[in-house]
Design an enzyme around this catalytic site. Sequence first.
Site, PDB file in Angstrom:
ATOM      1  N   ASP A 135       0.628  -1.161  -0.003  1.00 53.77           N
ATOM      2  CA  ASP A 135      -0.168  -0.018   0.110  1.00 53.77           C
ATOM      3  C   ASP A 135       0.669   1.195  -0.052  1.00 53.77           C
ATOM      4  OD1 ASP A 135      -2.190  -1.757   0.259  1.00 53.77           O
ATOM      5  OD2 ASP A 135      -2.664  -1.220   2.182  1.00 53.77           O
ATOM      6  N   ARG A 170     -16.358  -1.585 -24.079  1.00 52.96           N
ATOM      7  CA  ARG A 170     -16.822  -1.613 -22.521  1.00 52.96           C
ATOM      8  C   ARG A 170     -16.040  -0.399 -21.591  1.00 52.96           C
ATOM      9  NH1 ARG A 170     -16.790  -8.096 -22.238  1.00 52.96           N
ATOM     10  NH2 ARG A 170     -19.064  -8.367 -23.133  1.00 52.96           N
TER      11      ARG A 170
HETATM   12  O1  F6P Z   1      -2.076  -4.045   3.771  1.00 50.59           O
HETATM   13  C1  F6P Z   1      -1.808  -4.475   2.763  1.00 50.59           C
HETATM   14  C2  F6P Z   1      -3.114  -5.181   2.215  1.00 50.59           C
HETATM   15  O2  F6P Z   1      -2.845  -5.878   0.963  1.00 50.59           O
HETATM   16  C3  F6P Z   1      -4.224  -4.018   1.846  1.00 50.59           C
HETATM   17  O3  F6P Z   1      -4.019  -3.322   0.716  1.00 50.59           O
HETATM   18  C4  F6P Z   1      -5.426  -4.836   1.895  1.00 50.59           C
HETATM   19  O4  F6P Z   1      -6.716  -4.180   2.281  1.00 50.59           O
HETATM   20  C5  F6P Z   1      -5.099  -5.789   3.002  1.00 50.59           C
HETATM   21  O5  F6P Z   1      -3.676  -6.097   2.984  1.00 50.59           O
HETATM   22  C6  F6P Z   1      -5.954  -7.161   2.640  1.00 50.59           C
HETATM   23  O6  F6P Z   1      -5.512  -7.928   3.984  1.00 50.59           O
HETATM   24  P1  F6P Z   1      -5.620  -9.397   4.157  1.00 50.59           P
HETATM   25  O7  F6P Z   1      -4.644 -10.377   3.750  1.00 50.59           O
HETATM   26  O8  F6P Z   1      -5.998  -9.610   5.580  1.00 50.59           O
HETATM   27  O9  F6P Z   1      -7.054  -9.861   3.275  1.00 50.59           O
END
Ligand code: F6P
Length: 374
Positions: A135, A170
């Site tokens: 992120d 689309r």
């Molecule tokens: O923190 C990184 C991340 O990949 C986010 O972008 C995403 O919302 C989250 O982890 C998903 O986490 P999990 O592995 O708990 O589903």
Amino acid sequence: MSKMIGILTSGGDSPGLNAAIRGVGKALLGRYGMKVIGFRDGFRGMMENRTQLLDSAALSGILTLGGTILGTSRDKPYAMPVAGKLRDMTDVIVENYRRHHLDALVCLGGGGTQKNAYHLMKQGLNVITLPKTIDNDVVMTDVSFGYDTALGIATEAVDRLHSTAHSHHRILVLELMGNKAGWLALGAGIAGGADVILIPEIPYDVKQVAAAIMRRSHSGQGFSIVAMAEGAISREDAVKLAEGGKDKGSKSGAGKKKEQKQQAQERVAGRKPGNSQHLAQQLEELTGLESRLTILGYLQRGGTPSAGDRLLATRLGTACAELVNKGEFGVMVAARGDSFKPVSLKDVVGKRKTVPLDHDWIKSARSVHTCFGD
Ligand code: F6P
């Protein structure tokens, strides 16, 4: 006697974690003559005393591997599910730190991990961290490892959607990761030439998005690509979120309206799995063009790290070993240009690096007529 260092990886996995473990471990072993053990599955493994010796054989051949050889979890030391209840297991973790006669604990992770590490630092442990997350939302570092790889994968997805969107005339909505920060959708949207980029920092007006797509359509471009962060929300949902999700309109008594509001509230709360689907439907209704949704999901986190992430993780990992050797703890090893900087954990915790609204990437995207739905 050789110093003993513990390492763990915590939070969602990211490409580059193994490169970082290798960087820290090889430098500690070879350069500074220390011993290294890994704890399995983040703070949970440290609480359960599940360890793995990280000798040179264990650290060999892992540079290009995705995931983490140590395993990971999202468990927090002070609120860990144990026998069906959330318990504060800090004392057990501190005890295990002492049991292994550790001189330091290296924690690799994102915002949550920095917070957990800071908590352990306050218990008197020598803690040092590295910033990891696709992120890219950890503060005080230029970038976190994992981001570059995810950016490449997300950009390739935008690229590939272009030809099918073009052929079928689309709207293709692509949901990318990024629950609270839009770096991934913004970066991939710019690099892949998405026509619309929606990020959590800029609540969107669906009518503006539809209008941008119609402008393209009238100018002869019968397809559009929408790169949307999973945490992007509409203006109405943003208002509800600000109001704490209160259902002000439930007095109307109209069943359908109430249900719609309820659905909107559910999309506001948590990870909002329905948001992108809802947007794709709305765009189809408003433009009369066919639309489809692609959710890229965990493909963004899986697989081999990019060259950029391997380089960053190795640089930060070896810098971390240097700081451990100097006895500099209570810090995160931040990336600064071509170099690094130890920054106080106290200044990192509880903050998130979101996309500033006046960021150059946003200005740049607007200059090439990208719509942000505002
Ligand atoms: O923190 C990184 C991340 O990949 C986010 O972008 C995403 O919302 C989250 O982890 C998903 O986490 P999990 O592995 O708990 O589903």
